[in-house]
Design a protein around this motif. Structure first.
Motif, PDB file in Angstrom:
ATOM      1  N   ARG A   1     -74.490  28.959  32.251  1.00  0.00           N
ATOM      2  CA  ARG A   1     -73.792  29.944  31.435  1.00  0.00           C
ATOM      3  C   ARG A   1     -73.184  31.047  32.298  1.00  0.00           C
ATOM      4  O   ARG A   1     -73.645  31.312  33.408  1.00  0.00           O
ATOM      5  N   ILE A   2     -72.148  31.690  31.741  1.00  0.00           N
ATOM      6  CA  ILE A   2     -71.514  32.865  32.343  1.00  0.00           C
ATOM      7  C   ILE A   2     -71.650  33.996  31.344  1.00  0.00           C
ATOM      8  O   ILE A   2     -71.107  33.920  30.228  1.00  0.00           O
ATOM      9  N   VAL A   3     -72.378  35.040  31.707  1.00  0.00           N
ATOM     10  CA  VAL A   3     -72.662  36.134  30.782  1.00  0.00           C
ATOM     11  C   VAL A   3     -72.086  37.425  31.352  1.00  0.00           C
ATOM     12  O   VAL A   3     -72.396  37.820  32.482  1.00  0.00           O
ATOM     13  N   LEU A   4     -71.216  38.082  30.584  1.00  0.00           N
ATOM     14  CA  LEU A   4     -70.591  39.334  30.992  1.00  0.00           C
ATOM     15  C   LEU A   4     -70.902  40.406  29.962  1.00  0.00           C
ATOM     16  O   LEU A   4     -70.602  40.251  28.779  1.00  0.00           O
ATOM     17  N   GLU A   5     -71.532  41.483  30.390  1.00  0.00           N
ATOM     18  CA  GLU A   5     -71.940  42.576  29.502  1.00  0.00           C
ATOM     19  C   GLU A   5     -72.745  42.053  28.301  1.00  0.00           C
ATOM     20  O   GLU A   5     -72.555  42.504  27.172  1.00  0.00           O
ATOM     21  N   GLY A   6     -73.609  41.077  28.555  1.00  0.00           N
ATOM     22  CA  GLY A   6     -74.447  40.527  27.508  1.00  0.00           C
ATOM     23  C   GLY A   6     -73.770  39.506  26.616  1.00  0.00           C
ATOM     24  O   GLY A   6     -74.404  38.952  25.719  1.00  0.00           O
ATOM     25  N   ARG A   7     -72.477  39.228  26.866  1.00  0.00           N
ATOM     26  CA  ARG A   7     -71.733  38.268  26.035  1.00  0.00           C
ATOM     27  C   ARG A   7     -71.545  36.972  26.801  1.00  0.00           C
ATOM     28  O   ARG A   7     -71.125  36.968  27.955  1.00  0.00           O
ATOM     29  N   ASP A   8     -71.864  35.863  26.156  1.00  0.00           N
ATOM     30  CA  ASP A   8     -71.707  34.540  26.765  1.00  0.00           C
ATOM     31  C   ASP A   8     -70.234  34.158  26.756  1.00  0.00           C
ATOM     32  O   ASP A   8     -69.647  33.902  25.706  1.00  0.00           O
ATOM     33  N   LEU A   9     -69.621  34.122  27.955  1.00  0.00           N
ATOM     34  CA  LEU A   9     -68.205  33.772  28.051  1.00  0.00           C
ATOM     35  C   LEU A   9     -67.959  32.268  28.056  1.00  0.00           C
ATOM     36  O   LEU A   9     -66.823  31.832  27.872  1.00  0.00           O
ATOM     37  N   THR A  10     -68.999  31.491  28.273  1.00  0.00           N
ATOM     38  CA  THR A  10     -68.833  30.064  28.533  1.00  0.00           C
ATOM     39  C   THR A  10     -67.971  29.339  27.495  1.00  0.00           C
ATOM     40  O   THR A  10     -67.087  28.560  27.882  1.00  0.00           O
ATOM     41  N   PRO A  11     -68.167  29.566  26.189  1.00  0.00           N
ATOM     42  CA  PRO A  11     -67.335  28.831  25.226  1.00  0.00           C
ATOM     43  C   PRO A  11     -65.999  29.505  24.902  1.00  0.00           C
ATOM     44  O   PRO A  11     -65.199  28.961  24.136  1.00  0.00           O
ATOM     45  N   ILE A  12     -65.724  30.665  25.493  1.00  0.00           N
ATOM     46  CA  ILE A  12     -64.521  31.434  25.157  1.00  0.00           C
ATOM     47  C   ILE A  12     -63.349  30.976  26.018  1.00  0.00           C
ATOM     48  O   ILE A  12     -63.467  30.871  27.239  1.00  0.00           O
ATOM     49  N   PRO A  13     -62.175  30.699  25.431  1.00  0.00           N
ATOM     50  CA  PRO A  13     -61.023  30.259  26.218  1.00  0.00           C
ATOM     51  C   PRO A  13     -60.546  31.365  27.160  1.00  0.00           C
ATOM     52  O   PRO A  13     -60.784  32.551  26.912  1.00  0.00           O
ATOM     53  N   PRO A  14     -59.884  31.003  28.251  1.00  0.00           N
ATOM     54  CA  PRO A  14     -59.520  31.984  29.278  1.00  0.00           C
ATOM     55  C   PRO A  14     -58.667  33.139  28.763  1.00  0.00           C
ATOM     56  O   PRO A  14     -58.854  34.288  29.182  1.00  0.00           O
ATOM     57  N   GLU A  15     -57.741  32.848  27.843  1.00  0.00           N
ATOM     58  CA  GLU A  15     -56.845  33.904  27.364  1.00  0.00           C
ATOM     59  C   GLU A  15     -57.552  34.939  26.515  1.00  0.00           C
ATOM     60  O   GLU A  15     -57.023  36.025  26.257  1.00  0.00           O
ATOM     61  N   LYS A  16     -58.769  34.629  26.060  1.00  0.00           N
ATOM     62  CA  LYS A  16     -59.517  35.574  25.238  1.00  0.00           C
ATOM     63  C   LYS A  16     -60.653  36.268  26.008  1.00  0.00           C
ATOM     64  O   LYS A  16     -61.396  37.055  25.433  1.00  0.00           O
ATOM     65  N   ARG A  17     -60.783  35.970  27.285  1.00  0.00           N
ATOM     66  CA  ARG A  17     -61.839  36.599  28.081  1.00  0.00           C
ATOM     67  C   ARG A  17     -61.456  37.995  28.553  1.00  0.00           C
ATOM     68  O   ARG A  17     -62.313  38.792  28.900  1.00  0.00           O
ATOM     69  N   GLY A  18     -60.152  38.278  28.628  1.00  0.00           N
ATOM     70  CA  GLY A  18     -59.694  39.609  28.992  1.00  0.00           C
ATOM     71  C   GLY A  18     -59.936  39.985  30.436  1.00  0.00           C
ATOM     72  O   GLY A  18     -60.066  41.174  30.758  1.00  0.00           O
TER      73      GLY A  18
END
Length: 350
Positions: A59-76
């Motif tokens: 998993r990739i977790v940024l500020e407590g949010r799991d980025l793994t399932p989020i598409p690149p354009e919505k990761r900011g």
């Protein structure tokens, strides 16, 4: 609590394991470099964080949010590519404003933020120019401004300085670090250039074969590499292999008939290999050092000389600062000396 956390991150391409079991925690505002040779997995790791490559595990977790399932354009996230990827038909100002337009920031706020960012990267006077009218360093700063103007929670840099010549690259290292410190954006940079990673990082993540070999400050990784790969890859070094013995309160390395006191061993006798950095060696009179040798070759590098000395423990490279005096000549017999703590134990086969 860590700001960015990679949890057992891995990627396989068919039967090929590109990244295996990456665990990493990055603090807010930290500048961390992923460093290693080609094929070590550093770029794949960055692409997984960006969302361009799907992890096979972890998993990739940024500020407590799991980025793994989020598409690149919505990761900011802010991203600066090796090629800069600027829009050639847009001016500098339009390139920098592009991300804000995608976020539907109103025109007045957009102009203000773009101007502030251009001033930060010292390109305010070039706002109306096109990328083709800029130098390599200026294009790099445009790409950096475009990534930072959206105030990303994380900045990803993919070999951002590799297309610059050596002198400009060194200058841009200082500028990049100064900008990152002023803005305070958490930054992860991929590079194969060990000098670059040491110069601008808070911590270095050294990778080899898809795995993390070491995570530490630049100074710690360089001065105490701990394994042969780290010692060899980061900077230049000499290896001296021999028999380590504990003699009373002293630790002694014996190599091919020569014995050297060392400040740190492995706590036990046996075969051992030590790293000795070239700049930690001093030239002395032939009978005054720890070992004598004959200069086989010397080369001039402007601010220093590199001298190769043939000794009883093999060829040793010595780095001598250019103090204006003549370096010893090829064929001269010299002595080599160093402090006990200059010899650092390393593991083989890491």
């Amino acid at each position: 609590m860590s700001y960015l956390r990679l949890e057992h991150l891995g990627k396989r391409f068919g039967d090929t394991v590109a990244v295996s079991g990456i665990d990493l925690e990055v603090g807010q505002g930290e500048f961390v470099s992923l460093l290693g040779p080609s094929g070590c997995g550093k770029t794949t790791t960055l692409q997984m964080i960006a969302g361009f490559v799907d992890p096979s595990e972890g998993r990739i977790v940024l500020e407590g949010r799991d980025l793994t399932p989020i598409p690149p354009e919505k990761r900011g996230l802010g991203i600066v590519f090796q090629s800069y990827a600027l829009f050639p038909h847009m001016t500098v100002e339009q390139n920098v404003a592009f991300g804000l337009e995608m976020q539907r920031v109103d025109a007045a706020a957009r102009r203000r933020r773009v101007q502030e960012m251009l001033e930060l990267v010292q390109l305010g006077r070039h706002a109306a120019r096109y990328p083709r009218e800029l130098s390599g360093g200026q294009r790099q700063r445009v790409a950096l401004a475009r990534a930072l103007v959206i105030a990303p929670p994380l900045l990803l840099l993919d070999e951002p300085l590799s297309n610059l010549d050596a002198k400009l690259r060194e200058q841009m290292q200082d500028e990049l670090r100064a900008i990152q410190r002023k803005v305070g954006t958490t930054t992860l940079m991929v590079t194969h250039d060990q000098a670059e990673a040491l110069a601008i990082s808070d911590r270095v993540v050294l990778l080899n074969g898809g795995r993390i070999v070491r995570i530490d400050t630049p100074n710690a990784v360089y001065e105490d590499p701990r394994d042969a790969f780290a010692a060899h890859f980061i900077g230049q070094t000499n290896f001296i292999a021999g028999q380590l013995d504990i003699v009373g309160d002293a630790t002694v390395l014996t190599a091919n008939g020569s014995s050297f006191a060392v400040a740190a061993g492995r706590g036990q006798s046996g075969p051992a290999t030590f790293s000795l950095r070239p700049e930690r060696i001093r030239l002395t009179d032939a009978h005054a050092g720890r070992i004598a040798g004959c200069i086989g070759h010397r080369s001039f590098h402007g601010n220093h000389w590199v001298v190769t000395v043939e000794t009883g423990v093999g060829k040793l490279r010595v780095l001598l600062p250019n103090d204006g005096s003549a370096a010893a000549r090829d064929g001269d017999t010299v002595g080599l000396d160093w402090a006990d703590d200059a010899l650092r134990p390393v593991r083989e086969g890491a």
